[in-house]
Enzyme design. Structure first.
Site, PDB file in Angstrom:
ATOM      1  N   CYS A  60      -5.951 -11.582   0.304  1.00  7.36           N
ATOM      2  CA  CYS A  60      -6.565 -10.238   1.139  1.00  7.36           C
ATOM      3  C   CYS A  60      -7.953 -10.234   0.820  1.00  7.36           C
ATOM      4  CB  CYS A  60      -5.745  -9.140   0.694  1.00  7.36           C
ATOM      5  SG  CYS A  60      -6.029  -7.628   1.592  1.00  7.36           S
ATOM      6  N   PHE A 102     -11.644  -5.478   6.692  1.00  9.87           N
ATOM      7  CA  PHE A 102     -12.677  -6.545   6.881  1.00  9.87           C
ATOM      8  C   PHE A 102     -11.929  -7.967   7.210  1.00  9.87           C
ATOM      9  CE2 PHE A 102     -14.738  -3.164   4.872  1.00  9.87           C
ATOM     10  CZ  PHE A 102     -15.975  -2.918   5.117  1.00  9.87           C
ATOM     11  N   HIS A 128      -0.199 -10.484   2.855  1.00  8.38           N
ATOM     12  CA  HIS A 128       0.420 -10.284   1.572  1.00  8.38           C
ATOM     13  C   HIS A 128       1.847 -10.981   1.515  1.00  8.38           C
ATOM     14  CE1 HIS A 128      -2.511  -7.352  -0.321  1.00  8.38           C
ATOM     15  NE2 HIS A 128      -2.762  -7.166   1.112  1.00  8.38           N
ATOM     16  N   GLU A 163       3.513 -11.397  -1.101  1.00  2.53           N
ATOM     17  CA  GLU A 163       4.359 -10.556  -2.139  1.00  2.53           C
ATOM     18  C   GLU A 163       4.763  -9.237  -1.581  1.00  2.53           C
ATOM     19  OE1 GLU A 163       0.723  -8.131  -1.934  1.00  2.53           O
ATOM     20  OE2 GLU A 163       1.066 -10.092  -1.775  1.00  2.53           O
TER      21      GLU A 163
END
Length: 375
Positions: free
Chosen positions: A253, A298, A350, A352
């Site tokens: 990220c 972003f 992500h 996770e």
């Protein structure tokens, strides 16, 4: 008894509803999340710092809240917007209600608003400054509050969201390698993912320098997620650049955006961002499509990575070849970077993700393999 509440956007759009949680007035960037579940992870994810989050799922809070699913020590959002908040949670794991959790965290919520209308407006006009209040119910006065609040562009929020002190998380089982994780607003589940793959994780604050990191003699370095504008995280960019070529690096990220900056690239603000658990991402190495969890406003500008040698490969200034390894199938946004000449890779999404999906969990093992190959 619930109080009247008012949500306004900086362009004058306004929605009236009922307040729940805390009372007061808050400002932040209005964004939406398309997840049908996972509201507790959204609320406690530091990447949502200074944002007023609207959930597109119509009924939120139905399985309550519990400490095990928190991604940080506290609720992080500036405000919370739902169509309907559950009055009574129904889950054996629940230890409290959504309303009580927001109230205890002093976070203002609003329900009874048309979240479909709000989401469509933000998709058309883009994420923007907003204000939410149970005190100021005059539209013009509240819009003034929104307009006076800071923009997300240029905001270094990682320095606010980071840990105040370094700490160590032991490996889950045998310690295979040592990883330094730079915390720019890191989720707990990321640390668990690293530990489950044999890492003793040394977490350092966002202000850490390359010397701070290398003093711990790490086998690998992890760059975490976090809030705000990546271009404003100047120390994180400098530290990442100083570590490239010396130790394997993995970023998620915000960490992916910081890695892009370290390669010399620029980042830009997306119109309304990617926030949800259903984003299709193409893994270019084999054509597999992963369904992934996102939370970012972003992205890395691929063309700024360097001299383009083919559609997805760029020659950087001094760090060799970098490839755009993953691409979002909705809008072609860069979703991952892989360096060919230094040991580094990243993903914008992500792996996770909690409560899911789990398509990308393999990336923790990929990092472990990169470390093993370097030793």
């Amino acid at each position: 008894m619930s109080k009247d509440a008012l949500l306004v956007l900086e362009d004058g759009t306004h929605l009236r509803g009922r307040g729940f949680g805390a009372t007061g007035t808050v400002t932040g960037e209005a964004v939406f999340n398309t997840g049908m579940a996972g509201y507790q992870e959204v609320l406690s994810d530091p990447s949502y710092r200074r944002q007023i989050v609207a959930m597109t799922a119509p009924h939120v809070g139905n399985y309550g809240m519990n400490p095990d699913d928190m991604e940080s020590d506290a609720i992080q959002v500036a405000g919370f917007v739902v169509r309907e908040a559950a009055r009574r949670p129904s889950s054996w794991r629940s230890q409290g209600s959504l309303t009580d959790a927001l109230r205890d965290a002093d976070v203002v919520g609003i329900e009874g608003v048309d979240t479909r209308r709000l989401t469509r407006h933000l998709r058309d006009r883009g994420a923007m400054r907003a204000a939410l209040s149970t005190e100021i119910l005059d539209v013009d006065a509240l819009v003034e509050r929104a307009l006076a609040s800071p923009s997300m562009v240029g905001a270094d929020l990682a320095s606010e969201a980071t840990t105040s002190e370094s700490y160590v998380v032991p490996a889950a089982g045998e310690t295979v390698h040592r990883v330094v994780a730079l915390d720019f607003g890191m989720k707990r589940s990321i640390v668990r993912g690293l530990a489950e793959h044999g890492a003793e994780v040394h977490v350092l604050p966002a202000s850490a320098t390359p010397d701070d990191v290398l003093a711990l003699e790490p086998d690998g370095v992890f760059l975490s997620n976090g809030p705000g504008d990546p271009s404003a995280v100047t120390q994180g960019i400098a530290t990442t650049a100083g570590l490239l070529g010396q130790v394997p690096v993995f970023g998620i990220c915000l960490g992916s955006q910081l890695l892009g900056h370290a390669f010399g690239a620029d980042t830009y603000k997306l119109t309304f961002g990617h926030r949800g658990v259903n984003q299709p991402v193409l893994r270019r190495s084999d054509g597999l499509v992963e369904i992934t969890s996102h939370n970012h406003g972003f992205a890395v500008q691929a063309s700024s990575l360097g001299e383009q040698t083919d559609e997805y490969t760029f020659e950087t200034a001094g760090l060799g070849t970098v490839e755009v390894s993953h691409v979002n199938l909705n809008d072609d946004v860069v979703e991952g970077l892989t360096a060919h000449d230094v040991r580094a890779f990243s993903v914008q999404y992500h792996p996770e993700a909690a409560p899911g999906p789990s398509d990308a969990r393999y990336l923790f093992e990929r990092f472990a393999q990169l470390i093993r190959g370097a030793n």
